[in-house]
Design a protein around this motif. Structure first.
Motif, PDB file in Angstrom:
ATOM      1  N   ARG A  73       1.808 -11.903   3.662  1.00  0.00           N
ATOM      2  CA  ARG A  73       2.743 -10.916   2.958  1.00  0.00           C
ATOM      3  C   ARG A  73       3.655 -10.137   3.877  1.00  0.00           C
ATOM      4  NH1 ARG A  73       6.773  -9.332   1.023  1.00  0.00           N
ATOM      5  NH2 ARG A  73       6.976  -8.034  -0.896  1.00  0.00           N
ATOM      6  N   ALA A  86       7.803 -10.432   5.459  1.00  0.00           N
ATOM      7  CA  ALA A  86       8.637  -8.993   5.268  1.00  0.00           C
ATOM      8  C   ALA A  86       8.996  -8.796   6.918  1.00  0.00           C
ATOM      9  CB  ALA A  86       7.841  -7.849   5.030  1.00  0.00           C
ATOM     10  N   THR A 127      -0.403  -0.221  -0.633  1.00  0.00           N
ATOM     11  CA  THR A 127      -0.061  -1.153   0.581  1.00  0.00           C
ATOM     12  C   THR A 127      -1.204  -1.154   1.529  1.00  0.00           C
ATOM     13  OG1 THR A 127       0.801   0.858   1.393  1.00  0.00           O
ATOM     14  CG2 THR A 127       2.579  -0.296   0.254  1.00  0.00           C
ATOM     15  N   ARG A 179       3.793  -2.945   2.611  1.00  0.00           N
ATOM     16  CA  ARG A 179       3.661  -4.190   1.312  1.00  0.00           C
ATOM     17  C   ARG A 179       2.079  -3.890   0.897  1.00  0.00           C
ATOM     18  NH1 ARG A 179       8.395  -3.586   2.294  1.00  0.00           N
ATOM     19  NH2 ARG A 179       9.946  -5.395   2.689  1.00  0.00           N
TER      20      ARG A 179
END
Length: 365
Positions: free
Chosen positions: A133, A137, A344, A357
């Motif tokens: 993830r 990003a 996050t 994230r």
């Protein structure tokens, strides 16, 4: 009280560390720990796979086998504790990295250890696949543990560095001034090269206490050659793995230095680890370096770090409340708790991601 399991197998590929832990009032409470070793055939196949020597069938089979071993580690951990599966909120499983390529036009990272199988065999919700993830990003996908370091190891009044010496070395700078950003990155090899060379030359999986290295001398020409690796000069954010720092990488340099004795290679590789940490260390007056990971148990390496990183003080994370072996599995238990609570888990200042994230994929029991 919420309880979590963390499962970690690092770039040394020697086995799985499992911890059962709670985080009451921002403290760490350990309930049980357990470790299992990979069978020799599994470890050898994993090392081969990390060097791109494997078919899709090999990846699939090892994904299943490693997932089963991770589940075994979790179940045996519960057997040692006073907890049952239904008392565990989730397992955080890092998985076994077999390839990490964070740069270029198509960055990717691959950890195996089937999380669906872990859930099925333990009956516990499992969070896994933490790196991708962040990478999606725009980040490196690693290191991810600095967020945990910041949460539990930061201290007003002391500039701290947490140095993890697994197969690969990574550091986290924790400024005493909390208005300053936490930074961190992979410095390069820690135990990976020493372990690979020791296994190749002696048949032993690692050099216990650095005993073999202590019998050798540093070959300065070989050391200079190894230090010329471009990765060591790259600015952060950066991360790496055994796909780069492996036996073939050593042998490429040795072809230019064929006269170096095997024991002197081992001593030179130890010095390489110490120097590449020291040269990339963000020096702060009065900084203390807290070491975790398997390298913390190598007195020869710790002595070399004390010399190369002077005037910083070198000690282990035991001095701040957590045994070096259990820092990373605890971190992945904590990251699982973050994911399950919709919080996050990455630090963009560390990984280079476009923002914070929620990381990890959830496999519900």
């Amino acid at each position: 009280m919420d309880t979590w399991i963390g499962l970690m197998s690092g770039t040394s590929m020697d086995g799985i560390d499992a911890i059962l832990v709670s985080f009451p009032d921002n403290h760490i409470q350990i309930h049980a720990t357990h470790s299992i070793s990979y069978p020799d055939d599994i470890r050898n196949r994993l090392v081969s796979l990390s060097q791109n020597k494997g078919s899709p069938d090999e990846i699939g089979e090892l994904d299943h086998r490693v997932g089963g071993l991770f589940a075994t580690a979790a179940n045996q951990l519960l057997e040692k504790s006073s907890f049952s599966a239904d008392q565990i909120q989730a397992i955080g499983s890092h998985g076994q990295t077999i390839r990490h390529q964070p740069d270029g036009g198509t960055p990717f990272t691959l950890q195996i250890g089937d999380a669906a199988l872990i859930t099925e065999l333990t009956g516990i919700t499992t969070v896994a696949d933490f790196r991708r993830r962040d990478m999606a990003a725009g980040g490196q996908g690693a290191p991810l543990v600095p967020a945990f370091h910041r949460a539990y190891f930061s201290a007003e009044g002391e500039d701290r560095c947490i140095l993890n010496l697994g197969g690969i070395a990574n550091l986290t700078q924790l400024p005493a001034d909390r208005s300053r950003a936490v930074t961190g990155f992979d410095t390069g090899p820690a135990n990976a090269l020493m372990d690979a060379w020791c296994k190749e030359q002696t048949g032993l999986p690692f050099d216990t206490d650095g005993t073999w290295a202590s019998e050798g001398d540093i070959d300065q020409d070989l050391l200079s050659d190894l230090l010329s690796e471009a990765y060591f000069q790259r600015p952060a954010p950066k991360s790496t793995g055994t796909e780069k720092f492996n036996l073939e990488w050593i042998q490429t340099s040795l072809r230019r230095h064929p006269e170096v004795e095997a024991v002197d290679v081992q001593r030179t590789l130890l010095e390489l680890t110490a120097l590449t940490v020291a040269k990339q260390l963000p020096q702060q007056p009065g900084m203390t370096i807290y070491v975790c990971g398997g390298g913390a148990r190598n007195p020869m390496l710790m002595k070399a770090l004390q010399r190369t990183c002077s005037p910083a003080t070198i000690t282990s994370t035991s001095a701040i409340g957590l045994d070096p072996q259990w820092v990373e599995p605890t971190a992945f238990a904590w990251l699982a708790s973050r994911t399950m609570n919709h919080k996050t888990g990455n630090l963009p200042d560390v990984t280079g991601a476009r923002g914070k994230r929620i990381i990890g994929a959830i496999y519900y029991a």
